[in-house]
Design a protein around this motif. Structure first.
Motif, mmCIF file in Angstrom:
data_model
loop_
_atom_site.group_PDB
_atom_site.id
_atom_site.type_symbol
_atom_site.label_atom_id
_atom_site.label_comp_id
_atom_site.label_asym_id
_atom_site.label_seq_id
_atom_site.Cartn_x
_atom_site.Cartn_y
_atom_site.Cartn_z
ATOM 1 N N ALA A 20 -13.751 -9.125 -24.944
ATOM 2 C CA ALA A 20 -13.998 -9.423 -26.351
ATOM 3 C C ALA A 20 -15.297 -10.207 -26.539
ATOM 4 O O ALA A 20 -16.015 -10.008 -27.528
ATOM 5 C CB ALA A 20 -12.821 -10.197 -26.935
ATOM 6 N N TYR A 52 -7.975 -11.360 -30.281
ATOM 7 C CA TYR A 52 -9.247 -10.835 -29.774
ATOM 8 C C TYR A 52 -9.504 -9.390 -30.222
ATOM 9 O O TYR A 52 -10.517 -8.796 -29.837
ATOM 10 C CB TYR A 52 -9.252 -10.860 -28.245
ATOM 11 C CG TYR A 52 -9.205 -12.235 -27.636
ATOM 12 C CD1 TYR A 52 -10.373 -12.964 -27.435
ATOM 13 C CD2 TYR A 52 -7.998 -12.797 -27.231
ATOM 14 C CE1 TYR A 52 -10.335 -14.230 -26.848
ATOM 15 C CE2 TYR A 52 -7.950 -14.049 -26.650
ATOM 16 C CZ TYR A 52 -9.118 -14.765 -26.467
ATOM 17 O OH TYR A 52 -9.083 -16.011 -25.892
ATOM 18 N N ASN A 53 -8.617 -8.834 -30.980
ATOM 19 C CA ASN A 53 -8.668 -7.394 -31.224
ATOM 20 C C ASN A 53 -8.841 -7.031 -32.697
ATOM 21 O O ASN A 53 -8.267 -6.053 -33.180
ATOM 22 C CB ASN A 53 -7.386 -6.746 -30.674
ATOM 23 C CG ASN A 53 -7.547 -5.258 -30.446
ATOM 24 O OD1 ASN A 53 -8.657 -4.764 -30.236
ATOM 25 N ND2 ASN A 53 -6.433 -4.534 -30.486
ATOM 26 N N VAL A 56 -9.136 -9.745 -21.189
ATOM 27 C CA VAL A 56 -9.221 -9.588 -22.643
ATOM 28 C C VAL A 56 -10.280 -10.518 -23.225
ATOM 29 O O VAL A 56 -11.104 -10.114 -24.053
ATOM 30 C CB VAL A 56 -7.845 -9.855 -23.289
ATOM 31 C CG1 VAL A 56 -7.968 -9.956 -24.806
ATOM 32 C CG2 VAL A 56 -6.857 -8.760 -22.904
ATOM 33 N N SER A 112 -14.412 0.423 -25.110
ATOM 34 C CA SER A 112 -13.001 0.162 -25.369
ATOM 35 C C SER A 112 -12.345 -0.345 -24.093
ATOM 36 O O SER A 112 -12.844 -0.149 -22.983
ATOM 37 C CB SER A 112 -12.284 1.436 -25.840
ATOM 38 O OG SER A 112 -12.734 1.839 -27.109
ATOM 39 N N ILE A 119 -3.375 -11.080 -27.285
ATOM 40 C CA ILE A 119 -4.408 -10.061 -27.453
ATOM 41 C C ILE A 119 -4.795 -9.889 -28.915
ATOM 42 O O ILE A 119 -5.959 -9.614 -29.245
ATOM 43 C CB ILE A 119 -3.944 -8.721 -26.848
ATOM 44 C CG1 ILE A 119 -3.798 -8.860 -25.323
ATOM 45 C CG2 ILE A 119 -4.914 -7.585 -27.187
ATOM 46 C CD1 ILE A 119 -3.271 -7.615 -24.639
ATOM 47 N N ILE A 178 -9.298 -2.779 -28.311
ATOM 48 C CA ILE A 178 -8.352 -2.956 -27.204
ATOM 49 C C ILE A 178 -7.061 -2.211 -27.522
ATOM 50 O O ILE A 178 -6.435 -2.454 -28.553
ATOM 51 C CB ILE A 178 -8.049 -4.444 -26.962
ATOM 52 C CG1 ILE A 178 -9.337 -5.226 -26.715
ATOM 53 C CG2 ILE A 178 -7.083 -4.596 -25.779
ATOM 54 C CD1 ILE A 178 -9.134 -6.727 -26.588
#
Length: 349
Positions: free
Chosen positions: A194, A221-222, A190, A202, A218, A227
């Motif tokens: 990122a 980072y999303n 992840v 993706s 997560i 993600i």
């Protein structure tokens, strides 16, 4: 050898298709194979073969050391009984240590199994060297027969996974699929994904999360929603659907012996991105994927970026060649003479 029966322990398993696919190839070669369990424990006789796969279940007991010792003693005597009866014993060492972890008792029992068996099959040269070194077993007793492919083993349901998660058809999709726990390295994946900030890419992470492990990290980072996470068990009937949707399969493991996930990805003609650990370097060869140095803090990040520029025509050729090497009939053809003791022949992955 034609009159011998192979008692496959187990002949089929709900958790792993290896023994089922191996059994099918051995039966196609003309041998009779029976499932080994408590109902058949006294059936093997002189010249028959007992082939073990995951023996820790036969000597470990969940209720503590005392019962483990008693169960282990019975198991050890059973193997000795088979040797006295003239039964030929084999063990495929899928994992050097049980998934539950390493103990001193595991060392004692696994060394005993290796000692009493006529031969042990290992799935790569690197595992052969490790088993020999850890347990003090002669390399001549260890036979390299690679893990066969999974072509056709997981047919899929036809579900459009990209549509299910709202991933556009033209986006480049990295996939991690399988059981999720700390040693699988999903956190590193992840972070690495990122950090690339690729607008057209993706990442899909799918699989059951082990108890006590959280994927909440997560969220940080999303922010762009690139993600997607499916923290649920992915059944055998769905695996092919997920793999079909992916452009690359990423296996960012922190530790590994032999990865069925890598072979599964190659079986669906998907390039693999993975650390150069264990047997991965013997399966993800040439341009079948990209291996990175697990000690390099930027290794995974650079591998993800590099994978965008792979020559897919060349990669397809390399994967096809690897799958021919991992054909089950080829593996069975080398294993059967070892069953009978007629010759020792290794098959390279």
């Amino acid at each position: 050898m034609s009159k011998s029966t192979v008692y496959m322990w187990p002949k089929a398993s709900p958790d792993n298709k290896y023994s089922e696919l191996l059994t099918k190839s051995i039966e196609q070669a003309g041998l009779h194979v029976e499932h080994y369990d408590k109902e058949t424990v006294l059936k093997p006789g002189s010249g028959d073969i007992v082939h073990m796969h995951w023996p820790s279940n036969s000597y470990q007991h969940a209720s503590g050391l005392a019962l483990t010792v008693l169960k282990s003693l019975f198991f050890a005597l059973l193997l000795l009984y088979y040797r006295i009866r003239g039964v030929r014993l084999f063990w495929t060492v899928h994992n050097i240590w049980p998934h539950s972890g390493r103990t001193r008792w595991d060392y004692i029992m696994r060394k005993y199994i290796l000692t009493v068996c006529h031969r042990a099959f290992v799935l790569s040269e690197s595992v052969k060297q490790e088993v020999s070194g850890v347990f003090g077993i002669s390399p001549r007793k260890l036979v390299v027969t690679p893990h066969g492919h999974y072509v056709g083993a997981y047919p899929g349901t036809g579900t459009d996974i990209r549509r299910k998660f709202g991933i556009a058809p033209d986006r480049f999709l990295f996939l991690f699929v399988g059981r999720i726990n700390p040693y699988k390295g999903v956190d590193r994946l992840v972070e690495a994904f990122a950090s690339l900030n690729l607008e057209h890419c993706s990442l899909l992470i799918a699989g059951r999360v082990d108890k006590g492990y959280s994927l909440d990290f997560i969220d940080a980072y999303n922010s762009d929603g690139a993600i997607s996470v499916y923290p649920q068990f992915v059944g055998d009937d769905e695996l092919a659907d997920y793999l079909q949707a992916a452009d690359r399969v990423v296996l960012p493991y922190n530790q590994i012996t032999t990865s069925g996930s890598a072979i599964l990805a190659l079986s669906h003609h998907k390039p693999v991105i993975a650390p150069n650990l264990g047997a991965l370097g013997e399966y993800v060869t040439g341009e079948c994927g990209i291996l990175y140095d697990p000690e390099d803090p930027n290794g995974l990040r650079n591998a993800l970026r590099k994978s965008l520029d792979m020559d897919m025509k060349q990669t397809e050729k390399q994967i096809e060649a690897k799958l021919r090497e991992l054909d089950w009939s080829r593996i069975a053809g080398k294993m059967i003479p070892i069953y009978s003791g007629t010759k020792l022949h290794e098959v390279k992955a």
